[in-house]
Write a protein that holds these residues in place. Structure first.
Motif, PDB file in Angstrom:
ATOM      1  N   LEU A  51       0.865  -1.173   0.000  1.00  0.00           N
ATOM      2  CA  LEU A  51       0.000   0.000   0.000  1.00  0.00           C
ATOM      3  C   LEU A  51       0.904   1.227   0.000  1.00  0.00           C
ATOM      4  O   LEU A  51       1.733   1.396   0.900  1.00  0.00           O
ATOM      5  N   GLN A  52       0.748   2.084  -1.018  1.00  0.00           N
ATOM      6  CA  GLN A  52       1.641   3.216  -1.209  1.00  0.00           C
ATOM      7  C   GLN A  52       0.879   4.523  -1.027  1.00  0.00           C
ATOM      8  O   GLN A  52      -0.189   4.708  -1.619  1.00  0.00           O
ATOM      9  N   ILE A  53       1.417   5.414  -0.203  1.00  0.00           N
ATOM     10  CA  ILE A  53       0.779   6.698   0.087  1.00  0.00           C
ATOM     11  C   ILE A  53       1.493   7.792  -0.695  1.00  0.00           C
ATOM     12  O   ILE A  53       2.725   7.890  -0.675  1.00  0.00           O
ATOM     13  N   TYR A  54       0.706   8.639  -1.389  1.00  0.00           N
ATOM     14  CA  TYR A  54       1.236   9.704  -2.223  1.00  0.00           C
ATOM     15  C   TYR A  54       0.696  11.045  -1.738  1.00  0.00           C
ATOM     16  O   TYR A  54      -0.406  11.139  -1.193  1.00  0.00           O
ATOM     17  N   ASP A  55       1.482  12.091  -1.965  1.00  0.00           N
ATOM     18  CA  ASP A  55       1.059  13.470  -1.763  1.00  0.00           C
ATOM     19  C   ASP A  55       1.309  14.196  -3.077  1.00  0.00           C
ATOM     20  O   ASP A  55       2.461  14.275  -3.539  1.00  0.00           O
TER      21      ASP A  55
ATOM     22  N   GLU B 285       7.702  12.680  -4.929  1.00  0.00           N
ATOM     23  CA  GLU B 285       7.992  11.293  -4.606  1.00  0.00           C
ATOM     24  C   GLU B 285       6.917  10.742  -3.660  1.00  0.00           C
ATOM     25  O   GLU B 285       6.318  11.499  -2.892  1.00  0.00           O
ATOM     26  N   PRO B 286       6.666   9.424  -3.698  1.00  0.00           N
ATOM     27  CA  PRO B 286       5.725   8.826  -2.744  1.00  0.00           C
ATOM     28  C   PRO B 286       6.217   8.981  -1.309  1.00  0.00           C
ATOM     29  O   PRO B 286       7.422   9.128  -1.048  1.00  0.00           O
ATOM     30  N   LEU B 287       5.274   8.957  -0.353  1.00  0.00           N
ATOM     31  CA  LEU B 287       5.623   9.202   1.047  1.00  0.00           C
ATOM     32  C   LEU B 287       6.034   7.930   1.779  1.00  0.00           C
ATOM     33  O   LEU B 287       7.140   7.823   2.294  1.00  0.00           O
ATOM     34  N   ARG B 288       5.127   6.948   1.850  1.00  0.00           N
ATOM     35  CA  ARG B 288       5.358   5.755   2.665  1.00  0.00           C
ATOM     36  C   ARG B 288       4.783   4.542   1.954  1.00  0.00           C
ATOM     37  O   ARG B 288       3.952   4.650   1.044  1.00  0.00           O
ATOM     38  N   LYS B 289       5.225   3.378   2.422  1.00  0.00           N
ATOM     39  CA  LYS B 289       4.733   2.124   1.840  1.00  0.00           C
ATOM     40  C   LYS B 289       4.737   1.047   2.908  1.00  0.00           C
ATOM     41  O   LYS B 289       5.671   0.953   3.705  1.00  0.00           O
ATOM     42  N   VAL B 290       3.673   0.245   2.938  1.00  0.00           N
ATOM     43  CA  VAL B 290       3.608  -0.908   3.825  1.00  0.00           C
ATOM     44  C   VAL B 290       3.291  -2.133   2.968  1.00  0.00           C
ATOM     45  O   VAL B 290       2.443  -2.083   2.073  1.00  0.00           O
ATOM     46  N   VAL B 291       3.989  -3.231   3.226  1.00  0.00           N
ATOM     47  CA  VAL B 291       3.827  -4.466   2.452  1.00  0.00           C
ATOM     48  C   VAL B 291       3.091  -5.487   3.306  1.00  0.00           C
ATOM     49  O   VAL B 291       3.476  -5.745   4.457  1.00  0.00           O
ATOM     50  N   LEU B 292       2.025  -6.058   2.747  1.00  0.00           N
ATOM     51  CA  LEU B 292       1.220  -7.067   3.434  1.00  0.00           C
ATOM     52  C   LEU B 292       1.548  -8.456   2.896  1.00  0.00           C
ATOM     53  O   LEU B 292       2.283  -8.614   1.915  1.00  0.00           O
ATOM     54  N   ASN B 293       0.972  -9.472   3.535  1.00  0.00           N
ATOM     55  CA  ASN B 293       1.221 -10.849   3.106  1.00  0.00           C
ATOM     56  C   ASN B 293       0.603 -11.145   1.752  1.00  0.00           C
ATOM     57  O   ASN B 293       1.162 -11.902   0.961  1.00  0.00           O
ATOM     58  N   MET B 294      -0.576 -10.561   1.496  1.00  0.00           N
ATOM     59  CA  MET B 294      -1.266 -10.805   0.231  1.00  0.00           C
ATOM     60  C   MET B 294      -1.713  -9.483  -0.373  1.00  0.00           C
ATOM     61  O   MET B 294      -1.703  -8.439   0.287  1.00  0.00           O
TER      62      MET B 294
ATOM     63  N   THR C 187      -0.619  -7.405  13.583  1.00  0.00           N
ATOM     64  CA  THR C 187       0.700  -7.240  12.959  1.00  0.00           C
ATOM     65  C   THR C 187       1.126  -8.467  12.164  1.00  0.00           C
ATOM     66  O   THR C 187       2.140  -8.426  11.472  1.00  0.00           O
ATOM     67  N   LYS C 188       0.370  -9.546  12.275  1.00  0.00           N
ATOM     68  CA  LYS C 188       0.755 -10.805  11.633  1.00  0.00           C
ATOM     69  C   LYS C 188       0.816 -10.685  10.115  1.00  0.00           C
ATOM     70  O   LYS C 188       1.654 -11.317   9.455  1.00  0.00           O
ATOM     71  N   SER C 189      -0.089  -9.887   9.528  1.00  0.00           N
ATOM     72  CA  SER C 189      -0.165  -9.801   8.068  1.00  0.00           C
ATOM     73  C   SER C 189       0.777  -8.764   7.482  1.00  0.00           C
ATOM     74  O   SER C 189       0.865  -8.627   6.260  1.00  0.00           O
ATOM     75  N   ILE C 190       1.471  -7.983   8.313  1.00  0.00           N
ATOM     76  CA  ILE C 190       2.342  -6.916   7.828  1.00  0.00           C
ATOM     77  C   ILE C 190       3.765  -7.448   7.681  1.00  0.00           C
ATOM     78  O   ILE C 190       4.357  -7.947   8.646  1.00  0.00           O
ATOM     79  N   VAL C 191       4.318  -7.341   6.492  1.00  0.00           N
ATOM     80  CA  VAL C 191       5.660  -7.835   6.208  1.00  0.00           C
ATOM     81  C   VAL C 191       6.706  -6.789   6.531  1.00  0.00           C
ATOM     82  O   VAL C 191       7.690  -7.048   7.241  1.00  0.00           O
ATOM     83  N   SER C 192       6.530  -5.564   6.007  1.00  0.00           N
ATOM     84  CA  SER C 192       7.528  -4.527   6.221  1.00  0.00           C
ATOM     85  C   SER C 192       6.900  -3.168   5.980  1.00  0.00           C
ATOM     86  O   SER C 192       5.812  -3.049   5.399  1.00  0.00           O
ATOM     87  N   GLU C 193       7.616  -2.126   6.402  1.00  0.00           N
ATOM     88  CA  GLU C 193       7.201  -0.744   6.188  1.00  0.00           C
ATOM     89  C   GLU C 193       8.404   0.045   5.688  1.00  0.00           C
ATOM     90  O   GLU C 193       9.509  -0.111   6.203  1.00  0.00           O
ATOM     91  N   GLU C 194       8.187   0.872   4.664  1.00  0.00           N
ATOM     92  CA  GLU C 194       9.255   1.668   4.074  1.00  0.00           C
ATOM     93  C   GLU C 194       8.839   3.121   4.001  1.00  0.00           C
ATOM     94  O   GLU C 194       7.661   3.446   3.861  1.00  0.00           O
ATOM     95  N   LYS C 195       9.841   4.017   4.084  1.00  0.00           N
ATOM     96  CA  LYS C 195       9.601   5.463   3.952  1.00  0.00           C
ATOM     97  C   LYS C 195      10.479   6.037   2.851  1.00  0.00           C
ATOM     98  O   LYS C 195      11.508   5.502   2.518  1.00  0.00           O
TER      99      LYS C 195
END
Length: 449
Positions: A225-229, A234-243, A441-449
């Motif tokens: 999931l990618q957040i944009y402004d 450039e994109p702001l943040r990203k979180v990666v889920l299991n599916m 938190t089980k379904s969350i793989v990683s978070e990036e900024k």
């Protein structure tokens, strides 16, 4: 000696009709009503039984499409106007109150990916694989439904890449499209203003925030999931889920809260300021969740799934409060909660659009003061005794299709087996080496900024 006397005159109270009884004051002293709790509990059971007895959510269907209904869009200022786009490129404008099609437009040569209506409601946009077309509502309302003259778009924007989704900003003339890349468009310019990329995977859907209108979020095929402004390059943040996430909806009352409809049959509600854990995980579907939408109050969400059911969740509840289904309804493609908080509209694979009540047992139309008072009293009773076993059992009971029952059993077996395996691993390991992982938190793989 002064004596104060209570005096009550029936002339102080207004009756609804001259045949109505006179109001009599009641003494609420608990000494005079020793069985009040017992009577209230019995009334609560009767109220919840009546509630389930009159639970008939299906209202009507809108028929006329000759292919799968791919997307739905509601008009921001007209409650009775609905737009639907089909897989054969046809767009229909409906009057829900009459159940009639106002206009059928042969808009595209391929699947209508999305339909967006700006806040003023004077026109709308539709998109297929590469073309963004702008259509005027004035031409639709002024042109006869049976007119042989084809309706022409006001403007057409052509993308150089394949488009999978689109959304429009609430109060500015900007569009966001997603696909191989994320593009920011202005309504009147033929070229995108800005292009966003984060990785090499395509983005499936994108949604603007209705409150913080410069923010938007996209769901990519790399499960992120990618957040944009749009004010930044450039994109702001990203979180990666299991599916992978199939669709997203922003809460219309809380600017930072959104819900993601995931492929793992669950919905995840996040606060975009903290993506390390979900605020809530909504479970009950047994197959991939295709679409999600918020109620206008921001307190409930509706979801449509590949398991042929519609479920309604409270934003703070992990389990659904109701489930809607019919024998003929196939896999859901889109769900919409109307702006008056009264109805839910769904589209599915069998080319039909259905209108449901948001509250299954609610009486629609005019209600007298006495009726409304009775309904309010029954609702308070059910709320007060909601956790009593008998009331809870009756309120939660639902008839669901056989394939949903079987899939639920299989899912419970798999979850219990996984938990048993984890507990055995923890039991036979060194203390502290295997910790407990939260469901949020089980379904969350990683978070990036």
């Amino acid at each position: 000696m002064k004596v104060k006397v209570l005096s009550r005159s029936h002339m102080q109270y207004m009756r609804e009709t001259k045949h109505d009884i006179h109001k009599v004051e009641r003494n609420y002293s608990p000494n005079l009503h020793p069985f009040e709790t017992n009577r209230e509990y019995k009334r609560a059971i009767n109220a919840v039984k009546i509630d389930r007895m009159f639970a008939k959510p299906f209202m009507s269907s809108l028929e006329g499409h000759s292919d799968i209904v791919q997307t739905l869009a509601k008009h921001p200022t007209k409650l009775s106007t609905l737009l639907s786009g089909a897989a054969n490129g046809e767009i229909k404008v409906w009057d829900i109150s009459d159940g009639k099609c106002l206009k059928a437009i042969t808009a595209h040569n391929s699947i209508v990916r999305n339909i967006c209506v700006p806040l003023h409601g004077n026109y709308f946009f539709s998109v297929d694989d590469s073309n963004i077309k702008q259509w005027s509502f004035d031409h639709i309302y002024n042109t006869s439904t049976h007119s042989s003259q084809a309706l022409q778009p006001m403007n057409t924007l052509i993308s150089k890449t394949v488009i999978h989704g689109m959304d429009i900003q609430r109060n500015k003339p900007f569009l966001m499209t997603c696909g191989e890349k994320v593009d920011l468009w202005e309504e009147s310019r033929p070229q995108p203003l800005r292009t966003y990329r984060w990785g090499v995977d395509s983005v499936n859907c994108i949604k603007f925030n209705p409150i913080e209108t410069d923010l938007c979020i996209g769901a990519a095929s790399d499960r992120s999931l990618q957040i944009y402004d749009i004010r930044k390059s450039e994109p702001l943040r990203k979180v990666v889920l299991n599916m992978r996430t199939n669709n997203i909806a922003w809460n219309p009352m809380e600017a930072f809260v959104f819900t993601a409809a995931n492929e793992d049959s669950d919905l995840y509600t996040f606060d975009m300021r903290n993506l390390k854990a979900a605020l809530q995980v909504h479970k009950d579907h047994v197959s991939a969740v295709i679409d999600v939408d918020y109620s206008p109050t921001g307190k409930e969400i509706v979801s449509g799934s590949y398991d042929k059911t519609i479920r309604i969740f409270g934003t703070e509840s992990g389990r659904s409060r109701d489930v809607y289904h019919t024998k003929r309804m196939q896999r859901l493609t889109s769900v919409v909660w109307t702006a008056d908080n009264k109805y839910i509209i769904s589209a599915s694979d069998e080319m039909d659009i259905r209108v449901w009540k948001a509250f299954a047992s609610e009486k629609l139309g005019f209600k007298t003061f006495r009726e409304q008072s009775t309904f309010d009293y029954q609702n308070k009773l059910m709320e007060k005794y909601a956790n009593h076993p008998e009331v809870k059992r009756i309120a939660r009971h639902r008839h669901v299709p056989k394939h949903v029952v079987q899939s639920s059993k299989e899912k419970r077996l798999m979850v219990s087996a996984e938990k048993r395996k984890e507990s055995n691993r923890r039991l036979h390991s060194k203390p502290g080496t295997i910790g407990f992982v939260s469901e949020r938190t089980k379904s969350i793989v990683s978070e990036e900024k």
